[in-house]
Design a protein around this motif. Structure first.
Motif, PDB file in Angstrom:
ATOM      1  N   VAL A  79       0.833  -1.208   0.000  1.00 56.04           N
ATOM      2  CA  VAL A  79       0.000   0.000   0.000  1.00 56.04           C
ATOM      3  C   VAL A  79       0.864   1.253   0.000  1.00 56.04           C
ATOM      4  O   VAL A  79       1.969   1.264   0.539  1.00 56.04           O
ATOM      5  CB  VAL A  79      -0.943   0.037   1.229  1.00 56.04           C
ATOM      6  N   ASP A  80       0.347   2.330  -0.635  1.00 57.01           N
ATOM      7  CA  ASP A  80       1.080   3.596  -0.654  1.00 57.01           C
ATOM      8  C   ASP A  80       0.773   4.383   0.614  1.00 57.01           C
ATOM      9  O   ASP A  80       0.074   3.890   1.511  1.00 57.01           O
ATOM     10  CB  ASP A  80       0.744   4.389  -1.926  1.00 57.01           C
ATOM     11  N   GLY A  81       1.286   5.621   0.674  1.00 56.54           N
ATOM     12  CA  GLY A  81       1.135   6.446   1.869  1.00 56.54           C
ATOM     13  C   GLY A  81      -0.313   6.667   2.268  1.00 56.54           C
ATOM     14  O   GLY A  81      -0.622   6.828   3.451  1.00 56.54           O
ATOM     15  N   ALA A  82      -1.217   6.665   1.292  1.00 53.68           N
ATOM     16  CA  ALA A  82      -2.624   6.910   1.576  1.00 53.68           C
ATOM     17  C   ALA A  82      -3.379   5.609   1.858  1.00 53.68           C
ATOM     18  O   ALA A  82      -4.597   5.616   1.991  1.00 53.68           O
ATOM     19  CB  ALA A  82      -3.271   7.635   0.400  1.00 53.68           C
ATOM     20  N   GLY A  83      -2.644   4.490   1.938  1.00 58.00           N
ATOM     21  CA  GLY A  83      -3.296   3.224   2.233  1.00 58.00           C
ATOM     22  C   GLY A  83      -3.932   2.567   1.026  1.00 58.00           C
ATOM     23  O   GLY A  83      -4.660   1.588   1.157  1.00 58.00           O
ATOM     24  N   ARG A  84      -3.655   3.110  -0.191  1.00 55.50           N
ATOM     25  CA  ARG A  84      -4.235   2.522  -1.404  1.00 55.50           C
ATOM     26  C   ARG A  84      -3.372   1.357  -1.880  1.00 55.50           C
ATOM     27  O   ARG A  84      -2.148   1.369  -1.740  1.00 55.50           O
ATOM     28  CB  ARG A  84      -4.326   3.573  -2.513  1.00 55.50           C
ATOM     29  N   LEU A  85      -4.045   0.357  -2.472  1.00 58.36           N
ATOM     30  CA  LEU A  85      -3.345  -0.804  -3.003  1.00 58.36           C
ATOM     31  C   LEU A  85      -2.436  -0.375  -4.159  1.00 58.36           C
ATOM     32  O   LEU A  85      -2.918   0.110  -5.193  1.00 58.36           O
ATOM     33  CB  LEU A  85      -4.372  -1.834  -3.500  1.00 58.36           C
ATOM     34  N   ALA A  86      -1.117  -0.539  -3.991  1.00 55.94           N
ATOM     35  CA  ALA A  86      -0.181  -0.083  -5.025  1.00 55.94           C
ATOM     36  C   ALA A  86       0.366  -1.239  -5.847  1.00 55.94           C
ATOM     37  O   ALA A  86       0.820  -1.051  -6.966  1.00 55.94           O
ATOM     38  CB  ALA A  86       0.971   0.673  -4.376  1.00 55.94           C
ATOM     39  N   GLY A  87       0.336  -2.429  -5.288  1.00 54.91           N
ATOM     40  CA  GLY A  87       0.880  -3.576  -6.005  1.00 54.91           C
ATOM     41  C   GLY A  87       0.847  -4.794  -5.114  1.00 54.91           C
ATOM     42  O   GLY A  87       0.264  -4.773  -4.027  1.00 54.91           O
ATOM     43  N   VAL A  88       1.464  -5.866  -5.586  1.00 56.76           N
ATOM     44  CA  VAL A  88       1.472  -7.092  -4.812  1.00 56.76           C
ATOM     45  C   VAL A  88       2.858  -7.709  -4.887  1.00 56.76           C
ATOM     46  O   VAL A  88       3.520  -7.654  -5.931  1.00 56.76           O
ATOM     47  CB  VAL A  88       0.385  -8.072  -5.317  1.00 56.76           C
ATOM     48  N   ILE A  89       3.323  -8.229  -3.766  1.00 55.21           N
ATOM     49  CA  ILE A  89       4.602  -8.940  -3.756  1.00 55.21           C
ATOM     50  C   ILE A  89       4.298 -10.424  -3.702  1.00 55.21           C
ATOM     51  O   ILE A  89       3.487 -10.861  -2.873  1.00 55.21           O
ATOM     52  CB  ILE A  89       5.456  -8.534  -2.546  1.00 55.21           C
ATOM     53  N   THR A  90       4.925 -11.196  -4.594  1.00 56.36           N
ATOM     54  CA  THR A  90       4.692 -12.641  -4.572  1.00 56.36           C
ATOM     55  C   THR A  90       5.923 -13.350  -4.017  1.00 56.36           C
ATOM     56  O   THR A  90       7.041 -12.831  -4.048  1.00 56.36           O
ATOM     57  CB  THR A  90       4.381 -13.180  -5.980  1.00 56.36           C
ATOM     58  N   VAL A  91       5.690 -14.550  -3.504  1.00 53.54           N
ATOM     59  CA  VAL A  91       6.711 -15.239  -2.724  1.00 53.54           C
ATOM     60  C   VAL A  91       7.935 -15.624  -3.559  1.00 53.54           C
ATOM     61  O   VAL A  91       9.029 -15.751  -3.027  1.00 53.54           O
ATOM     62  CB  VAL A  91       6.090 -16.478  -2.037  1.00 53.54           C
ATOM     63  N   ASP A  92       7.781 -15.786  -4.885  1.00 53.73           N
ATOM     64  CA  ASP A  92       8.951 -16.155  -5.680  1.00 53.73           C
ATOM     65  C   ASP A  92      10.015 -15.058  -5.616  1.00 53.73           C
ATOM     66  O   ASP A  92      11.206 -15.347  -5.600  1.00 53.73           O
ATOM     67  CB  ASP A  92       8.566 -16.477  -7.126  1.00 53.73           C
ATOM     68  N   ASP A  93       9.580 -13.780  -5.548  1.00 55.39           N
ATOM     69  CA  ASP A  93      10.552 -12.708  -5.401  1.00 55.39           C
ATOM     70  C   ASP A  93      11.160 -12.716  -4.009  1.00 55.39           C
ATOM     71  O   ASP A  93      12.320 -12.348  -3.811  1.00 55.39           O
ATOM     72  CB  ASP A  93       9.893 -11.357  -5.674  1.00 55.39           C
ATOM     73  N   ILE A  94      10.358 -13.132  -3.029  1.00 51.02           N
ATOM     74  CA  ILE A  94      10.846 -13.182  -1.656  1.00 51.02           C
ATOM     75  C   ILE A  94      11.917 -14.261  -1.502  1.00 51.02           C
ATOM     76  O   ILE A  94      12.900 -14.086  -0.788  1.00 51.02           O
ATOM     77  CB  ILE A  94       9.659 -13.451  -0.697  1.00 51.02           C
ATOM     78  N   VAL A  95      11.733 -15.383  -2.194  1.00 52.61           N
ATOM     79  CA  VAL A  95      12.745 -16.442  -2.157  1.00 52.61           C
ATOM     80  C   VAL A  95      14.089 -15.880  -2.641  1.00 52.61           C
ATOM     81  O   VAL A  95      15.132 -16.108  -2.032  1.00 52.61           O
ATOM     82  CB  VAL A  95      12.305 -17.654  -3.009  1.00 52.61           C
TER      83      VAL A  95
END
Lengths: 461, 461
Positions: A247-263
């Motif tokens: 979420v951005d500063g205003a709490g709006r959905l800005a994107g999504v992080i998926t676990v493959d990037d986290i790995v």
């Protein structure tokens, strides 16, 4: 590191490992100018395997293979390559082809490639991109390095909170702009603030008339765009997440992080930890040029030269004592070495606890206290061992007593410093993995030499 | 390790971190016997957060909180707890309640808890389980430790290869025995051998009449049950996988590994690497008892004592030389320290390359050669620095020359040993992270002292 070397090896062959044969065959084909054969050999490879193969080739063969592939180089390979190798491949391809490749990648992968370029190259590649793609990547670059904003995928499946399962399924079937792979549908309010997430498996198991809000997961954690990637990885691990809304500063959905990037992040951060503990730069890997490796090693060696000179100075204070009793020169490295080893042990436990966010005001003092106690008890054990050894070796019981006292003191100091130094560095905002070991060597060397030689001067002569 | 300490901290607060306040409040409530208040404070917590809280409490408070929770303890907490803490909680709960908890967990989590128990406790817990659950766990235990078989979830969504998207959706809506979370539908042939995988997002985007086989991913990698978990993790990273099918010896689908378990494996393996490099046992963390920590540290210190004694013996060969020139005793630790530091740098790069499967017969010799060249070049630089220092300090140019030669030699040896030792250990089936550093210290100490003192004896006296 398999307990079952044979099956482990066989399995590794079946998994990501290309096997040596293919690499050798490609090298041979390239060496003998049979480019067509090389292209044929790698024809059916997954882009991740091809990236591995490129990394493993000697520099000149790699360049020839990249040339052979030409425009046929899968853009995804660029995103998969090790940074050092990628830099060279990009140099070879030229910015035009890189821009064309970047345009075909998903935003997060594209950002990955672009963020490593020089500022001028970045500008040139961005200018060559379609407007929409360029805007997304420029927005990504505006977030701090290693932050959630850099990691996230911008394409999100977000639907109004009042929708039903059936509406969501119809939307997904009909809408073309969906991301390639996704795992959750996010429910957003009219201000685009996320209200919940519905895992796809739950959508699948629900009847069409069911309200998404009835099956959503409402206690999901929102990740602010500026969150450090290490904290994001920690959250994924703690909550067993597959994806998380950013979420951005205003709490709006800005994107999504998926676990493959986290790995990837976890591997990266861990490599950094090991490299930092050893005093090696991140870019210092198998593929780095000799001069880069040289530079990456020099600073750390210089710092350790500094600590070694301090230790030498301490010894020089007792030059007269050593001249009278050369056994001291023979034994003193033992005292320093034991202290150094013990301090690294305490350091490893503290660094792990810090990484795992296990240290709290409540248990910090307990932890340091325990390390001192362990140092004292091991000190007693080794004082007896080394004291007896010194006694037998040099026929001098008092010398055994002196080295025993020095060992005990140094192991206690090692426990204290090994746990307290990383904790203090962390509190002062310094990465404990980077700076601790030089401090610790200095402390255990100085204390070891000073206490041993000082006691010897006072008690033995 | 955030570049933005303030936002990092704030973000951490919003993420997994409980904040100190809650922990303090719980401690205070427990200390003053207000169990109801403690229970209320932790009422709304996610089980992962509650597990974190339990880990952070002092032992006696933790025991009191577990007692307060009684039967209300969420079974998932057991699976989340650090091993040392879990052991104590299990001891307190008693095997009856543990068996009840295990029965409620998913197979992979249940296996995680059961595999850490003593053999007798295992038997007692297994006997108390429902037949089906017991069979599944016993099968899991029959696979090698740290293998794919131990990691996998047994509940899989597998459908015949000839089904359509619509048939799969209807099946999932109507069938109650599906796993809680899943990400792929596997297509299996009549012998239950996997033929392909369809990500749920692709099922979602396809029309009902489409054949699953038309949208399936056929080049998926099959993981044999006995594959080491580290190799599985490597595959997930390389292919950006979310789940992977596990197959038995006959190639039949035996289960599925999901990426959330892989994230745990990566953290675990990385912790092990850092702990092994430092010579600390895996179970040696913040929560280990003093005696366990003492034992975990002792062996490694004993090994290093061995190497230190060998070094001392080398020095003793030159006792007469040192007696004539005490400057040698003052300077010799510098030669050894520089060699030790340089060898650890080369070691870190080699250990990383081995973990990343980057080393091949083609580049192994190149890598070792590069390390020797880097050691030589850094050796020249530091020979000049330290040679000048020794010359100025002791007014003896020949001494500066001798220490310069010794430094150059030792840094070359450090590069050679630092890269070759882990590679050789790996080839002999020994974990390079565990054994390398003791070898390296011995080599660089012995070479450092021998060359420096030997050259001094030959050239200076």
């Amino acid at each position: 590191v398999s307990d079952f070397p044979e099956t482990g090896q066989a399995a590794a062959e079946g998994l990501g490992d290309l096997g040596q044969e293919l690499t050798q065959a490609v090298v041979a084909a390239l060496a003998e100018g049979r480019e067509d054969e090389a292209r044929e050999l790698i024809g059916g490879l997954h882009y991740a395997d091809l990236a591995d193969l490129l990394e493993r080739l000697p520099t000149d063969h790699r360049a020839r293979l990249v040339e052979t592939l030409g425009d046929g180089l899968d853009p995804n390979i660029l995103a998969e390559l090790d940074e050092t190798v990628r830099e060279r491949v990009i140099e070879q391809l030229g910015l035009d082809q890189v821009a064309a490749a970047v345009a075909e990648l998903e935003t997060d992968d594209a950002l990955d490639v672009v963020e490593e370029l020089d500022v001028e190259d970045q500008k040139e590649v961005l200018d060559a991109l379609p407007d929409e793609e360029r805007t997304l990547i420029e927005e990504g670059l505006s977030f701090p390095e290693d932050s959630a904003g850099r990691l996230m995928q911008r394409d999100v499946v977000a639907v109004p909170t009042h929708w039903t399962v059936g509406q969501a399924i119809d939307y997904m079937r009909d809408f073309d702009g969906l991301p390639n792979d996704f795992f959750d549908i996010f429910l957003v309010d009219p201000a685009h603030r996320p209200a919940g997430a519905v895992p796809l498996s739950r959508v699948m198991r629900s009847q069409r008339h069911v309200a998404l809000a009835a099956v959503m997961n409402a206690d999901m954690k929102l990740v602010p765009v500026e969150t450090d990637q290490e904290d994001v990885a920690f959250l994924f691990r703690q909550r067993d997440l597959i994806s998380a809304p950013v979420v951005d500063g205003a709490g709006r959905l800005a994107g999504v992080i998926t676990v493959d990037d986290i790995v990837d992040v976890i591997y990266e951060e861990h490599e950094e930890d090991i490299m930092r503990l050893a005093g090696v730069g991140e870019e210092d890997d198998l593929y780095a040029a000799v001069m880069d490796t040289l530079r990456s090693r020099f600073t750390w060696l210089l710092i350790h030269l500094g600590t070694a000179v301090i230790a030498a100075f301490v010894i020089s204070l007792f030059a007269a004592t050593i001249e009278q009793m050369v056994a001291l020169a023979i034994l003193m490295p033992i005292v320093a070495a034991m202290g150094g080893t013990a301090s690294v042990q305490a350091l490893a436990v503290a660094v792990r606890a810090i990484a795992m966010k296990e240290l709290t005001p409540t248990n910090t003092f307990r932890t340091i206290g325990k390390e001192v106690v362990v140092g004292f008890l091991n000190g007693i054990l080794f004082a007896i061992l080394i004291g007896l050894l010194a006694w037998v070796w040099f026929g001098n019981g008092a010398l055994g007593l002196v080295i025993g006292l020095a060992i005990t003191t140094n192991l206690m100091v090692a426990g204290l410093a090994g746990s307290a130094v990383p904790i203090l560095l962390q509190r002062w905002g310094v990465d404990p993995a980077v700076a601790s070991s030089a401090f610790l060597t200095a402390i255990t060397d100085v204390v070891g030499f000073y206490v041993f030689l000082g006691l010897a001067a006072a008690l033995l002569l």
